[in-house]
Design an enzyme around this catalytic site. Structure first.
Site, short mmCIF file in Angstrom:
data_model
loop_
_atom_site.label_atom_id
_atom_site.label_comp_id
_atom_site.label_asym_id
_atom_site.label_seq_id
_atom_site.Cartn_x
_atom_site.Cartn_y
_atom_site.Cartn_z
N HIS A 2 8.06 0.99 4.20
CA HIS A 2 8.98 1.02 5.34
C HIS A 2 9.84 2.28 5.30
CE1 HIS A 2 7.67 -2.93 6.39
NE2 HIS A 2 8.25 -3.54 5.38
N HIS B 125 1.75 3.17 1.63
CA HIS B 125 2.38 2.37 2.69
C HIS B 125 3.78 1.96 2.28
CE1 HIS B 125 2.04 -1.67 0.74
NE2 HIS B 125 1.07 -1.06 0.08
#
EC number: 2.8.2.-
Length: 318
Positions: free
Chosen positions: A103, A101
């Site tokens: 951005h 995970h």
């Protein structure tokens, strides 16, 4: 540098533990174990709340969770980093099954000759609500790490005041984020207001993402993931219902809801119209998937049991 040193140490410990447990058959990793999920999380869409569910379940469900930490949270990787990342994800068998995970914007693994692509998932949010949350987050932080100093700390201006004054932090251009995250690493994806970028983001959402949920219906998103990918998400729904809603939901501090006048002003922007069109498109797709996967009874949702079987199997066995 210190955080990176700790991360390298943790990786070495895991690899050594796998070595001590005995050699793995890297050439033929079990199909159920050879799974990688990428959650390229959009900022301020309840991404931390959802990721914490994955962290809480990883030991029990036997998979690894890894955070992709990019310099200055830059969502676009250099070409050489794209190659490194794809190679890491696909060949790092010690980390499989893996839940990554971070951005980062969507990256097409097929461009690099990968035979088995990772499973992409994501969550998006009403674009104005996301921007308002991000605006106050930069100034006041949240209840997740309350002591951390934020980039705009000390600025007491409300979102309404910012919009009224035409400030840069609340400008319509700041709405342009969810579309490029789904569009990917092409230059046109990051051209604010690009119709091509929105069309590409829609294409990727339908064809390259396993499931995209919405912040406003996060519990249903978790329920569908548990039903479809129990290897990772077994127990996620109960965990969210009993613990997650209280302890996992990250709340931005000092957030004030915008007035109707502020919302109306932002909605005049072509950028908002495109981001909202993409959001509505994602919401419609999510609700379509949910409608064919669950049934409602007494106000609660229940996952449907298997609804197909095989028959007329030939040739007949003796």
């Amino acid at each position: 540098m210190f955080e990176r040193a700790i991360a390298r140490h943790e990786v070495r410990e895991i690899e050594q533990r796998h070595t001590m447990d005995g050699p793995r058959q890297d050439a033929a990793v079990d199909e159920e174990e050879d799974i990688v999920i990428i959650y390229n999380r959009v900022p301020k869409t309840a991404s931390t709340s959802f990721t914490n569910i994955a962290y809480d379940l990883c030991a029990k469900n036997r998979y690894h969770v890894l955070h992709i930490n990019t310099t200055k949270n830059n969502p676009v990787m250099s070409l050489q980093d794209q190659v490194r990342f794809v190679k890491n994800i696909t060949t790092w068998n010690e980390m499989k099954p893996g839940f990554y995970h971070g951005h980062i914007s969507y990256l097409d693994f097929a461009k690099f000759g990968v035979k088995k692509k990772p499973i992409y998932i994501n969550v998006i949010r009403d674009p104005i609500e996301r921007l308002v949350s991000y605006y106050y987050f930069l100034r006041f932080g949240d209840d997740y790490r309350p002591g951390l100093r934020r980039r705009k700390q000390g600025d007491k201006k409300t979102f309404d005041e910012c919009v009224a004054e035409g400030g840069s932090d609340c400008a319509p251009e700041k709405l342009w984020l969810q579309i490029p995250f789904f569009c990917g690493h092409s230059s046109e994806c990051w051209n604010v207001g690009s119709r091509w970028a929105m069309d590409q983001a829609k294409y990727n959402l339908i064809n390259e993402y396993f499931l995209v949920g919405v912040t406003e219906e996060l519990e249903d998103f978790i329920m569908l993931l548990e039903a479809a990918l129990p290897r990772f998400f077994r127990g996620a729904t109960d965990l969210y219902r009993t613990v997650g809603k209280k302890s996992h939901l990250r709340k931005t501090t000092e957030k004030k809801l915008p007035t109707k006048q502020t919302i109306a002003k932002l909605q005049q922007s072509d950028i908002w119209k495109m981001e909202n069109e993409f959001y509505e498109f994602a919401l419609e797709q999510f609700q379509f998937i949910r409608a064919h996967a669950v049934r409602e009874k007494d106000g609660d949702l229940y996952i449907l049991a298997q609804n197909f079987f095989y028959e007329k199997i030939y040739p007949k066995s003796n």
